[in-house]
Design a protein around this motif. Sequence first.
Motif, short mmCIF file in Angstrom:
data_model
loop_
_atom_site.label_atom_id
_atom_site.label_comp_id
_atom_site.label_asym_id
_atom_site.label_seq_id
_atom_site.Cartn_x
_atom_site.Cartn_y
_atom_site.Cartn_z
N ARG A 1 -35.87 -26.71 15.11
CA ARG A 1 -35.14 -25.49 14.75
C ARG A 1 -33.74 -25.78 14.23
O ARG A 1 -33.11 -26.76 14.62
CB ARG A 1 -35.03 -24.56 15.98
CG ARG A 1 -36.37 -24.16 16.57
CD ARG A 1 -36.20 -23.20 17.73
NE ARG A 1 -37.48 -22.92 18.38
CZ ARG A 1 -37.63 -22.07 19.39
NH1 ARG A 1 -36.58 -21.42 19.87
NH2 ARG A 1 -38.83 -21.86 19.92
N HIS B 1 -31.71 -21.83 9.91
CA HIS B 1 -32.50 -21.26 8.82
C HIS B 1 -34.00 -21.51 8.93
O HIS B 1 -34.77 -20.95 8.14
CB HIS B 1 -32.01 -21.82 7.48
CG HIS B 1 -30.61 -21.42 7.14
ND1 HIS B 1 -29.52 -22.16 7.48
CD2 HIS B 1 -30.13 -20.31 6.52
CE1 HIS B 1 -28.42 -21.56 7.06
NE2 HIS B 1 -28.77 -20.43 6.49
N ASN B 2 -34.42 -22.34 9.87
CA ASN B 2 -35.83 -22.70 9.95
C ASN B 2 -36.31 -22.85 11.39
O ASN B 2 -35.55 -23.27 12.27
CB ASN B 2 -36.08 -24.04 9.24
CG ASN B 2 -35.64 -24.04 7.81
OD1 ASN B 2 -36.38 -23.60 6.93
ND2 ASN B 2 -34.44 -24.55 7.55
N ARG B 3 -37.56 -22.52 11.59
CA ARG B 3 -38.26 -22.81 12.83
C ARG B 3 -39.60 -23.42 12.43
O ARG B 3 -40.46 -22.74 11.86
CB ARG B 3 -38.47 -21.54 13.66
CG ARG B 3 -39.19 -21.78 14.98
CD ARG B 3 -39.32 -20.50 15.77
NE ARG B 3 -38.02 -20.01 16.20
CZ ARG B 3 -37.84 -18.85 16.82
NH1 ARG B 3 -38.86 -18.07 17.08
NH2 ARG B 3 -36.63 -18.47 17.18
N PHE C 1 -36.45 -14.50 11.16
CA PHE C 1 -36.95 -15.33 10.07
C PHE C 1 -38.04 -14.56 9.31
O PHE C 1 -39.19 -14.51 9.77
CB PHE C 1 -37.50 -16.65 10.62
CG PHE C 1 -36.51 -17.45 11.41
CD1 PHE C 1 -35.65 -18.32 10.77
CD2 PHE C 1 -36.43 -17.32 12.79
CE1 PHE C 1 -34.72 -19.05 11.49
CE2 PHE C 1 -35.51 -18.05 13.52
CZ PHE C 1 -34.65 -18.92 12.87
N ILE D 1 -43.80 -22.77 9.02
CA ILE D 1 -42.34 -22.77 8.85
C ILE D 1 -41.87 -21.32 8.72
O ILE D 1 -42.15 -20.66 7.71
CB ILE D 1 -41.92 -23.59 7.63
CG1 ILE D 1 -42.45 -25.02 7.75
CG2 ILE D 1 -40.39 -23.59 7.51
CD1 ILE D 1 -42.11 -25.91 6.57
N GLU D 2 -41.17 -20.86 9.73
CA GLU D 2 -40.53 -19.56 9.69
C GLU D 2 -39.10 -19.78 9.20
O GLU D 2 -38.38 -20.62 9.73
CB GLU D 2 -40.52 -18.92 11.06
CG GLU D 2 -41.94 -18.75 11.65
CD GLU D 2 -41.92 -18.43 13.13
OE1 GLU D 2 -41.44 -17.34 13.49
OE2 GLU D 2 -42.37 -19.30 13.91
N SER D 3 -38.67 -19.03 8.16
CA SER D 3 -37.40 -19.35 7.55
C SER D 3 -36.66 -18.11 7.06
O SER D 3 -37.21 -17.02 6.99
CB SER D 3 -37.60 -20.32 6.39
OG SER D 3 -38.46 -19.74 5.40
N ARG D 4 -35.38 -18.31 6.75
CA ARG D 4 -34.54 -17.27 6.16
C ARG D 4 -33.54 -17.93 5.23
O ARG D 4 -33.22 -19.11 5.36
CB ARG D 4 -33.84 -16.47 7.24
CG ARG D 4 -32.83 -17.26 8.06
CD ARG D 4 -32.27 -16.43 9.18
NE ARG D 4 -31.31 -17.19 9.99
CZ ARG D 4 -30.93 -16.85 11.20
NH1 ARG D 4 -31.44 -15.77 11.77
NH2 ARG D 4 -30.06 -17.57 11.86
#
Length: 214
Positions: A131, A134-136, A151, A209-212
């Motif tokens: 983590r 911006h990302n998980r 995200f 990949i969970e992201s923002r």
Amino acid sequence: MTTKRVIIFTGGSLEETDIKEIQPGDTVIGADYGAWFLVQHGITPDLSAGDFDSVTEDQLRKIQQNSKQFVSCDPINKNLSDTELALEYAIKMKPQEIIIYGAIGTRMDHTLANIQIMSKVLRREISCSIRNQHNRISLIDSVYIVQCNDFPYVSLIPLSNEVTGITLEGFMYPLHDAVLSIGESLGISNRLLHETGTITIKEGLLLVIESRDE
């Protein structure tokens, strides 16, 4: 020794907000510079491990003084990266979950290696994620539930040559019994339609990949 959750802080990009993710009862491991980051912010690592070639002698002395357990290895004659060394110690604790901060940074070789070593954890049926702000990043081989959070994007990238039987429920772009192969971008930038979404695969290793952007 068993623990519910282990959080590893390693030597990539770290933010002060990462410290806020530590909860009562967590076991905290600092790998190389990650140990200094913890000590610098008033956190006592349960374990500090690595070759510590990224810290000064004064910082190393303070890490030793402020860690519950300290393990140092030779920077030349070693077979594991500092992150992988910390991960090995975390696995031995048999936790339910391992979270790694600082595994993403300016060194792409380290970033890619850190993503791949999550397969070690997956084989032991322990939940693991990398983590940052911006990302998980999670690695799965069966079923994974994505929760609605900060995200908005969910991307699927195969880590094995081929991932088969991919079914997505609760997503803007659903899939049913699909196949993803390395080199394809079909799984990029999906979104949840509801509070949760379910990802199911039959065979292979799949990065979620969970992201923002911000």
